[in-house]
Design an enzyme around this catalytic site. Structure first.
Site, PDB file in Angstrom:
ATOM      1  N   HIS A 159       0.818  -1.223   0.000  1.00 19.91           N
ATOM      2  CA  HIS A 159       0.000   0.000   0.000  1.00 19.91           C
ATOM      3  C   HIS A 159       0.848   1.268   0.000  1.00 19.91           C
ATOM      4  O   HIS A 159       0.307   2.366  -0.212  1.00 19.91           O
ATOM      5  CB  HIS A 159      -0.934   0.025   1.210  1.00 19.91           C
ATOM      6  N   ASP A 195      -2.638 -10.494  -2.515  1.00 21.05           N
ATOM      7  CA  ASP A 195      -3.270 -10.042  -1.288  1.00 21.05           C
ATOM      8  C   ASP A 195      -4.742  -9.703  -1.557  1.00 21.05           C
ATOM      9  O   ASP A 195      -5.108  -9.310  -2.668  1.00 21.05           O
ATOM     10  CB  ASP A 195      -2.537  -8.798  -0.789  1.00 21.05           C
ATOM     11  N   HIS A 197      -6.337  -7.176  -0.597  1.00 17.78           N
ATOM     12  CA  HIS A 197      -6.468  -5.735  -0.849  1.00 17.78           C
ATOM     13  C   HIS A 197      -5.540  -5.321  -1.990  1.00 17.78           C
ATOM     14  O   HIS A 197      -4.414  -5.800  -2.097  1.00 17.78           O
ATOM     15  CB  HIS A 197      -6.139  -4.945   0.418  1.00 17.78           C
ATOM     16  N   ASP A 284      -4.391 -13.198   3.286  1.00 18.24           N
ATOM     17  CA  ASP A 284      -5.687 -12.755   3.789  1.00 18.24           C
ATOM     18  C   ASP A 284      -6.831 -13.103   2.829  1.00 18.24           C
ATOM     19  O   ASP A 284      -7.972 -12.682   3.048  1.00 18.24           O
ATOM     20  CB  ASP A 284      -5.686 -11.257   4.101  1.00 18.24           C
TER      21      ASP A 284
END
Length: 347
Positions: A159, A195, A197, A284
């Site tokens: 991120h 991931d 996200h 995740d």
């Protein structure tokens, strides 16, 4: 599989996260490291401490003023008399100027933050340095030996944009590793982000470039953090047109549908003749992860590792997300063992 890990990764122990309107203990915590390490060692993988690579590789992808801010934020925050952890409460939003960095540490905090989810605390900069050292140690090993490697990075990185932190990320480990490989002579590198996200930071760093192909499978940003990036029509710009591939998937996506998207991503990596694969490994996507919404079971991570090995590329895995603490170590090791099972000559 050789694993790289820096004990400095433990130095960040944040107490505060803003989640669903409440201040909670962060999901990203040092205990995640111990759970993964335990299973890594049970699997018989060697764990090696990386060398210190300094700030040179960081500056190759991150803005120098941003890096300086991360290094000085905590002491500046304390010197200003603030009692809690450093959490931004205002940003240069659309109705404000974004071409000026305030002198105040509070103003700088908002300028360099993506959101209010991630606090800065004592040890953050040192932990981020250790995390990127693990990434660099792993990719250097793969470049030198052609053997796969794993970096147990903490904090994660995908991120982190060129000049912004957020989503628990401060330095973009995948981008730093990819640039290191390019500087070492690779013509084109693939970064595959699995991931839950979207890796908004990795996308931003390479969006106008054609020497890194970025492909991300992630929760649909219409309903999933980080919301404002990760849509399918974001395909790169300028020389980077066609080198950014997003596969946004709805909550509850089946493993079969997810794997179909993976096939498309791997086909693009092959078509663009990438010479190295860096996997932003977020586990995740597990069905019981507390802040995600995909349906992988632990056994499915074995199949994921096997399929990645079939791509036939020198591969480095970098730890990103994964917050179901009881299963995180099992799921990571399942990917790595699945990969080795399909490519035993690389052990």
């Amino acid at each position: 599989m050789l694993t790289f890990f820096s004990e400095d990764s433990r130095l960040r122990r944040a107490r505060t996260e803003l989640h669903d309107g409440a201040l909670v203990s962060p999901f990203e915590c040092p205990e995640r490291i111990d759970l993964v390490l335990r299973h890594i060692r049970q699997a018989g993988f060697e764990v090696r401490t990386p060398e210190a690579y300094g700030l040179g590789p960081v500056h190759a992808v991150h803005d120098a003023d941003y890096v300086s801010f991360l290094e000085t934020c905590w002491p500046s925050w304390q010197a200003a008399g603030h009692e809690g952890e450093a959490i931004p409460n205002i940003w240069p939003a659309r109705s404000m100027r974004s071409d000026h960095v305030p002198r105040s540490v509070s103003g700088k905090l908002g300028y360099y933050a993506l959101g209010a989810d991630t606090s800065l605390c004592e040890g953050t900069f040192s932990a981020a340095m250790g995390s990127k050292d693990a990434a660099l140690g792993a990719v250097a090993h793969t470049l030198h030996t052609q053997a796969p490697s794993f970096a147990l990075c903490r904090p994660p990185g995908h991120h982190a944009a060129s000049d912004q932190f957020g989503g628990y990320c401060f330095f973009n480990n995948a981008a730093i590793a990819a640039q290191y490989a390019l500087d070492a002579g690779k013509r084109r590198v693939a970064v595959l982000d699995v991931d839950f996200h979207h890796g908004n930071g990795t996308q931003e760093i390479f969006y106008t470039r054609n020497d890194v192909l970025f492909a991300s499978l992630h929760g649909d940003p219409e309903v999933t953090f980080p919301y404002y990036l990760g849509y399918a029509d974001e395909t790169g710009a300028g020389e980077g047109q066609g080198y950014n591939l997003n596969f946004p998937l709805p909550p509850g996506t089946s493993v079969a549908a997810w794997m179909q998207a993976l096939e498309q991503a791997l086909a693009a990596i092959q078509a663009q003749e990438c010479e190295l694969l860096i996997v932003s490994l977020g586990v995740d996507i597990f069905e019981d992860d507390p802040i995600s919404a995909f349906t992988f079971k632990s056994a499915d991570f074995i199949a994921l590792g096997e399929r990645l090995a079939q791509a036939g590329l020198p591969t480095t895995f970098l730890m990103e997300g994964g917050y179901a603490v009881e299963e995180i170590g099992v799921n990571v090791v399942n990917v790595l063992q699945g990969f080795e099972r399909e490519s035993p000559q690389d052990r």
